[in-house]
Design a protein around this motif. Structure first.
Motif, PDB file in Angstrom:
ATOM      1  N   LEU A 263      45.654  23.231  43.784  1.00  0.00           N
ATOM      2  CA  LEU A 263      45.282  24.285  44.720  1.00  0.00           C
ATOM      3  C   LEU A 263      45.783  25.616  44.193  1.00  0.00           C
ATOM      4  CD1 LEU A 263      45.241  24.270  48.525  1.00  0.00           C
ATOM      5  CD2 LEU A 263      46.530  26.080  47.406  1.00  0.00           C
ATOM      6  N   LEU A 264      44.874  26.590  44.128  1.00  0.00           N
ATOM      7  CA  LEU A 264      45.218  27.949  43.729  1.00  0.00           C
ATOM      8  C   LEU A 264      45.287  28.811  44.982  1.00  0.00           C
ATOM      9  CD1 LEU A 264      42.788  28.246  40.691  1.00  0.00           C
ATOM     10  CD2 LEU A 264      45.274  28.027  40.560  1.00  0.00           C
ATOM     11  N   SER A 265      46.386  29.530  45.143  1.00  0.00           N
ATOM     12  CA  SER A 265      46.580  30.356  46.332  1.00  0.00           C
ATOM     13  C   SER A 265      46.955  31.772  45.910  1.00  0.00           C
ATOM     14  CB  SER A 265      47.690  29.758  47.203  1.00  0.00           C
ATOM     15  OG  SER A 265      47.931  30.565  48.333  1.00  0.00           O
ATOM     16  N   CYS A 266      46.337  32.738  46.553  1.00  0.00           N
ATOM     17  CA  CYS A 266      46.639  34.143  46.267  1.00  0.00           C
ATOM     18  C   CYS A 266      47.184  34.809  47.527  1.00  0.00           C
ATOM     19  CB  CYS A 266      45.375  34.869  45.795  1.00  0.00           C
ATOM     20  SG  CYS A 266      45.614  36.635  45.565  1.00  0.00           S
ATOM     21  N   TYR A 267      48.230  35.615  47.374  1.00  0.00           N
ATOM     22  CA  TYR A 267      48.778  36.338  48.516  1.00  0.00           C
ATOM     23  C   TYR A 267      49.302  37.694  48.055  1.00  0.00           C
ATOM     24  CZ  TYR A 267      53.312  34.721  46.717  1.00  0.00           C
ATOM     25  OH  TYR A 267      54.398  34.468  45.924  1.00  0.00           O
ATOM     26  N   GLY A 268      49.352  38.655  48.978  1.00  0.00           N
ATOM     27  CA  GLY A 268      49.800  40.005  48.661  1.00  0.00           C
ATOM     28  C   GLY A 268      51.143  40.313  49.287  1.00  0.00           C
ATOM     29  N   ILE A 269      51.846  41.272  48.687  1.00  0.00           N
ATOM     30  CA  ILE A 269      53.140  41.725  49.214  1.00  0.00           C
ATOM     31  C   ILE A 269      53.138  43.246  49.288  1.00  0.00           C
ATOM     32  CG2 ILE A 269      54.387  39.724  48.290  1.00  0.00           C
ATOM     33  CD1 ILE A 269      55.406  41.554  46.046  1.00  0.00           C
ATOM     34  N   SER A 301      52.406  33.469  39.291  1.00  0.00           N
ATOM     35  CA  SER A 301      52.083  34.530  38.339  1.00  0.00           C
ATOM     36  C   SER A 301      53.006  35.727  38.501  1.00  0.00           C
ATOM     37  CB  SER A 301      50.626  34.983  38.537  1.00  0.00           C
ATOM     38  OG  SER A 301      50.502  35.702  39.758  1.00  0.00           O
ATOM     39  N   ASN A 302      52.982  36.600  37.510  1.00  0.00           N
ATOM     40  CA  ASN A 302      53.624  37.901  37.653  1.00  0.00           C
ATOM     41  C   ASN A 302      52.811  38.733  38.649  1.00  0.00           C
ATOM     42  OD1 ASN A 302      55.632  37.347  35.707  1.00  0.00           O
ATOM     43  ND2 ASN A 302      54.207  37.872  34.051  1.00  0.00           N
ATOM     44  N   PRO A 303      53.408  39.731  39.276  1.00  0.00           N
ATOM     45  CA  PRO A 303      52.651  40.559  40.233  1.00  0.00           C
ATOM     46  C   PRO A 303      51.497  41.272  39.549  1.00  0.00           C
ATOM     47  CG  PRO A 303      54.787  41.546  39.738  1.00  0.00           C
ATOM     48  CD  PRO A 303      54.810  40.166  39.157  1.00  0.00           C
ATOM     49  N   TYR A 304      50.365  41.338  40.239  1.00  0.00           N
ATOM     50  CA  TYR A 304      49.164  41.981  39.694  1.00  0.00           C
ATOM     51  C   TYR A 304      48.746  43.093  40.645  1.00  0.00           C
ATOM     52  CZ  TYR A 304      45.022  42.175  36.759  1.00  0.00           C
ATOM     53  OH  TYR A 304      44.061  42.575  35.865  1.00  0.00           O
ATOM     54  N   PRO A 305      48.323  44.257  40.127  1.00  0.00           N
ATOM     55  CA  PRO A 305      48.111  45.428  40.995  1.00  0.00           C
ATOM     56  C   PRO A 305      46.767  45.467  41.729  1.00  0.00           C
ATOM     57  CG  PRO A 305      47.743  46.033  38.714  1.00  0.00           C
ATOM     58  CD  PRO A 305      48.214  44.610  38.697  1.00  0.00           C
ATOM     59  N   HIS A 306      45.914  44.466  41.563  1.00  0.00           N
ATOM     60  CA  HIS A 306      44.595  44.520  42.193  1.00  0.00           C
ATOM     61  C   HIS A 306      44.354  43.263  43.028  1.00  0.00           C
ATOM     62  CE1 HIS A 306      43.781  47.983  39.717  1.00  0.00           C
ATOM     63  NE2 HIS A 306      43.891  47.281  38.607  1.00  0.00           N
ATOM     64  N   PHE A 307      43.343  43.354  43.900  1.00  0.00           N
ATOM     65  CA  PHE A 307      42.900  42.179  44.627  1.00  0.00           C
ATOM     66  C   PHE A 307      42.505  41.095  43.628  1.00  0.00           C
ATOM     67  CE2 PHE A 307      42.029  45.104  48.230  1.00  0.00           C
ATOM     68  CZ  PHE A 307      42.669  44.383  49.228  1.00  0.00           C
ATOM     69  N   VAL A 308      42.985  39.884  43.845  1.00  0.00           N
ATOM     70  CA  VAL A 308      42.716  38.780  42.931  1.00  0.00           C
ATOM     71  C   VAL A 308      42.122  37.619  43.716  1.00  0.00           C
ATOM     72  CG1 VAL A 308      43.692  37.209  41.230  1.00  0.00           C
ATOM     73  CG2 VAL A 308      44.677  39.478  41.514  1.00  0.00           C
ATOM     74  N   ARG A 309      41.034  37.070  43.204  1.00  0.00           N
ATOM     75  CA  ARG A 309      40.399  35.920  43.841  1.00  0.00           C
ATOM     76  C   ARG A 309      40.339  34.774  42.836  1.00  0.00           C
ATOM     77  NH1 ARG A 309      34.730  36.907  46.614  1.00  0.00           N
ATOM     78  NH2 ARG A 309      36.104  38.230  47.852  1.00  0.00           N
ATOM     79  N   PRO A 310      41.195  33.752  42.971  1.00  0.00           N
ATOM     80  CA  PRO A 310      41.178  32.629  42.020  1.00  0.00           C
ATOM     81  C   PRO A 310      39.868  31.865  42.114  1.00  0.00           C
ATOM     82  CG  PRO A 310      42.606  32.136  43.886  1.00  0.00           C
ATOM     83  CD  PRO A 310      42.212  33.573  44.030  1.00  0.00           C
ATOM     84  N   MET A 311      39.340  31.435  40.951  1.00  0.00           N
ATOM     85  CA  MET A 311      38.060  30.748  40.914  1.00  0.00           C
ATOM     86  C   MET A 311      38.158  29.328  40.358  1.00  0.00           C
ATOM     87  SD  MET A 311      36.250  33.089  42.266  1.00  0.00           S
ATOM     88  CE  MET A 311      34.623  32.391  42.118  1.00  0.00           C
ATOM     89  N   THR A 312      38.887  29.160  39.216  1.00  0.00           N
ATOM     90  CA  THR A 312      38.991  27.847  38.603  1.00  0.00           C
ATOM     91  C   THR A 312      40.094  27.879  37.553  1.00  0.00           C
ATOM     92  OG1 THR A 312      37.726  26.074  37.523  1.00  0.00           O
ATOM     93  CG2 THR A 312      37.298  28.318  36.784  1.00  0.00           C
ATOM     94  N   ILE A 313      40.351  26.744  36.909  1.00  0.00           N
ATOM     95  CA  ILE A 313      41.277  26.656  35.784  1.00  0.00           C
ATOM     96  C   ILE A 313      40.477  26.255  34.557  1.00  0.00           C
ATOM     97  CG2 ILE A 313      43.269  25.431  34.809  1.00  0.00           C
ATOM     98  CD1 ILE A 313      44.387  25.147  37.581  1.00  0.00           C
ATOM     99  N   TRP A 314      40.674  26.978  33.468  1.00  0.00           N
ATOM    100  CA  TRP A 314      39.897  26.772  32.235  1.00  0.00           C
ATOM    101  C   TRP A 314      40.819  26.933  31.035  1.00  0.00           C
ATOM    102  CZ3 TRP A 314      37.703  30.789  28.771  1.00  0.00           C
ATOM    103  CH2 TRP A 314      36.788  30.281  27.841  1.00  0.00           C
ATOM    104  N   LYS A 315      40.936  25.897  30.216  1.00  0.00           N
ATOM    105  CA  LYS A 315      41.747  25.955  29.001  1.00  0.00           C
ATOM    106  C   LYS A 315      43.181  26.443  29.280  1.00  0.00           C
ATOM    107  CE  LYS A 315      39.590  28.567  26.215  1.00  0.00           C
ATOM    108  NZ  LYS A 315      39.355  29.197  24.906  1.00  0.00           N
ATOM    109  N   ASN A 316      43.819  25.866  30.261  1.00  0.00           N
ATOM    110  CA  ASN A 316      45.193  26.209  30.618  1.00  0.00           C
ATOM    111  C   ASN A 316      45.346  27.642  31.124  1.00  0.00           C
ATOM    112  OD1 ASN A 316      47.877  25.161  30.856  1.00  0.00           O
ATOM    113  ND2 ASN A 316      48.506  26.418  29.132  1.00  0.00           N
TER     114      ASN A 316
END
Length: 372
Positions: A263-269, A301-316
């Motif tokens: 499960l990939l989960s994205c959240y903001g702070i 992950s490290n913090p990212y400055p934009h809206f992020v929408r996880p889609m899939t896992i590919w090649k690690n």
């Protein structure tokens, strides 16, 4: 001492040919069928088709981008060499213009064309873009509201489509299953889906199709969120728990990691100034409480400055769509890869002229769908 080795030369010769041909792209194999009747028979043999698929799966897994340009469906492929190319469309898809991909499995795509102007009922297509072969799936009803899943089971060697009918509150009302092997639909008993709701798109892995949902309590209220699993071979549903410690997020996505459900989960702070991606993996265990499944967090992950929408896992790497315009008009999300080993992120300039709606794992194959 004299040693005699008996070598079957014709067999060895054909083995070498197969070892060479299975490394070639589908386009070349289609052309090479014209070499001789023997080559045509060899390439169309199911055992060779399986060998070619196995080699493609391990040597050149791709990403399929479902992009929209002026309401026209365009498919793009990104290969292991990070080369982007347009996937060929069948003339029928070019004529219909619209539609969206339900799922990808072993090079076959399930495409929903219900919203096409000239289609007045729910209609599905099975399509192999590598060999440009397409098949229309028989229609069972004129009014469908619900969720569709598509996948393959190596146990029964069959591709199946699952339609889950829901009402306006997303409560499950009916389930139908289509088999590519038999070419027909059949209804299933709801069983454990009685009192269950489905509220997400599907994901397919390891012979099963998954959806997010929840089970209502005795008073009809929303209960704990669950993952609805459909075993393609056995044609039975199972309710799986979700990770209990996943933070409140605006985007969750199912994937596979190390051949396990993830499960990939994205959240903001900080008022959504930065965003994180978490990766959870489900393990099968025997717990003292009697539970069978357990979730383990594998990555943040490290913090990212934009809206992020996880889609899939590919090649690690975790494949995400990013939005720099934060949902404003003319926002055209780009694609970013989060490396699970180095924790670095890389932006990909793909499909910039089109709006990327979905991203799927894809592998080229010469598997027929038995259609046009």
């Amino acid at each position: 001492m004299k040693i005699v080795i008996d070598i079957d030369v014709p067999f060895l010769y054909e083995e070498i040919i197969i070892n060479i041909l299975k490394r070639l792209p589908a386009k070349s194999l289609i052309r090479f069928q014209c070499v001789s009747k023997h080559w045509k028979s060899l390439i169309k043999n199911p055992s060779f088709t399986a060998e070619h698929l196995d080699h493609s799966t391990h040597q050149n897994p791709c990403l399929l981008f479902e992009a929209i340009d002026r309401r026209t469906l365009n498919l793009h492929l990104l290969d292991c060499e990070m080369q982007l190319r347009r996937a060929p469309n069948h003339p029928l898809l070019d004529y219909l213009k619209r539609g969206w991909v339900i799922g990808s499995s072993n090079g076959l795509l399930c495409i929903d064309i219900s919203m096409v102007d000239c289609i007045s009922h729910h209609s599905l297509l099975l399509y192999n873009p590598a060999i440009r072969e397409i098949r229309q799936v028989p229609t069972t009803c004129t009014d469908f509201h619900g969720f569709v899943g598509f996948g393959f089971s190596p146990i029964v060697d069959d591709y199946k489509i699952v339609k889950i009918y829901v009402d306006e509150a997303y409560d499950v009302e009916k389930v139908e299953v289509y088999s590519l092997r038999t070419g027909s639909w059949k209804g299933l008993e709801l069983g454990i889906l009685n009192g269950a709701c489905v509220n997400s798109e599907r994901f397919t892995a390891n012979g099963a199709i998954f959806w997010f949902g929840f089970k209502r309590d005795l008073l009809g209220r929303n209960g704990d969120p669950v993952i609805i699993s459909f075993d393609i071979a056995m044609e039975v549903f199972t309710l799986l728990p979700r990770p209990a410690l996943v933070p409140r997020s605006y985007q969750n996505r199912l994937a596979t990691y190390e051949n396990k459900l993830a499960l990939l989960s994205c959240y903001g702070i900080r008022n959504y100034e930065s965003f994180f991606i978490e990766l959870w993996v489900m393990e099968e265990v025997v717990a003292p409480s009697g539970g069978r499944w357990s979730w383990t967090k594998k990555y943040t992950s490290n913090p990212y400055p934009h809206f992020v929408r996880p889609m899939t896992i590919w090649k690690n790497e975790i494949v995400c769509k990013i939005s720099t315009a934060r949902g404003r008009e003319n926002d055209n999300p780009n694609t970013v890869l989060f490396n699970l080993t180095t924790r670095e992120s890389t932006e990909l300039a793909v499909c910039r002229s089109d709006y990327v709606r979905h991203i799927f794992n894809y592998v080229e194959s010469i598997i027929p769908v038995g259609g046009m």
